[in-house]
Design an enzyme around this catalytic site. Structure first.
Site, PDB file in Angstrom:
ATOM      1  N   LYS A  93      -5.371  -1.343   4.703  1.00 47.90           N
ATOM      2  CA  LYS A  93      -4.752  -1.148   3.770  1.00 47.90           C
ATOM      3  C   LYS A  93      -5.176   0.718   4.231  1.00 47.90           C
ATOM      4  CE  LYS A  93      -3.396   1.373  -0.417  1.00 47.90           C
ATOM      5  NZ  LYS A  93      -4.530   1.289  -1.226  1.00 47.90           N
TER       6      LYS A  93
ATOM      7  N   ASP B  69       0.256  -1.675  -0.770  1.00 50.40           N
ATOM      8  CA  ASP B  69      -0.244  -1.405  -1.997  1.00 50.40           C
ATOM      9  C   ASP B  69      -0.221  -2.457  -3.419  1.00 50.40           C
ATOM     10  OD1 ASP B  69       1.321   0.032  -2.260  1.00 50.40           O
ATOM     11  OD2 ASP B  69       0.788   1.258  -3.409  1.00 50.40           O
TER      12      ASP B  69
END
Ligand code: SF4
Length: 228
Positions: A135, A153
């Site tokens: 991420k 997310d």
């Protein structure tokens, strides 16, 4: 696995994922013209550190800490010139400060030793930095103008599911589903749009479908969630 709205979209005759993604992006751009990264940074190094600090805390909190931090630490060397305890104190308010200190110092060391003190632009290189997971690497690459994946997310996950763009729960599988239907030119933008829409309208516990620009003809879970 989350309740699947992929099939529901078909049942409601809303069109395939590929057909809907263009209008979804278009409408969200019009709705959230200010959608972008909320972290404040002035250089690639500051971007990397900000994103590393943002794990498990809010962007507002990170900005509060980095306003002072970036006056003191400007180059990778600066993070290694102090004792770890000093850096821990300086980033304490972002939480998980010991682990974050370790990751930041390890990354700065690697930048100096292997990348001429610069932040690399490719995902495989970014993923080599200690403490940098997919991420973080995706966010950094996208902000540097080299998106090679799609950031997933909690907001991106929830909205992708509600919009029937994926039937998965696992971020890697969600990213793969999104990559299949989202044009590459929108890989950096889409997460910002979904995050801002998720904060303002498609809220986790109580989505405001009545105020949503996607409700009428693009969202298969309009008026059906919460809980998903
Ligand atoms: S219609 Fe409702 S569930 Fe669908 S994206 Fe909008 S707020 Fe979320």
């Amino acid at each position: 696995m989350a309740r699947s709205y992929v099939r529901e979209a078909r049942r409601r005759g809303l069109g395939s994922r590929r057909e809907r993604i263009g209008p979804i992006v278009e409408r969200l751009v019009a709705e959230h013209p200010d959608a972008g990264i909320a972290l404040r940074f002035r250089s690639d190094i500051e971007l990397l550190v900000s994103v590393m600090l943002s794990a498990q805390t809010t962007d507002v909190n990170v900005n509060r800490v980095t306003d002072r931090l970036f006056e003191k630490y400007r180059r990778p060397e600066d993070y290694l010139a102090v004792e770890p305890e000093e850096l821990e104190r300086d980033i304490y308010a972002t939480g998980f400060f010991r682990q974050k200190t370790k990751s930041i110092r390890g990354s700065m060391r690697m930048l100096l030793e292997e990348f001429d003190g610069r932040v690399p632009h490719t995902l495989p290189e970014l993923l080599r930095l200690p403490g940098v997971a997919r991420k973080t690497a995706n966010v950094v690459a996208a902000e540097l103008g080299h998106a090679q994946g799609i950031v997933v997310d909690t907001h991106v996950r929830r909205l992708s599911q509600r919009l029937g763009l994926t039937r998965h729960d696992d971020p890697v599988k969600i990213e793969r589903d999104l990559q299949r239907v989202v044009p590459r030119t929108d890989w950096a933008l889409l997460p910002h749009l979904l995050i801002w829409h998720g904060r303002r309208v498609c809220i986790a516990r109580s989505p405001r479908c009545e105020d949503c620009v996607l409700a009428a003809d693009l969202c298969p879970s309009a008026q059906v969630v919460p809980g998903g």
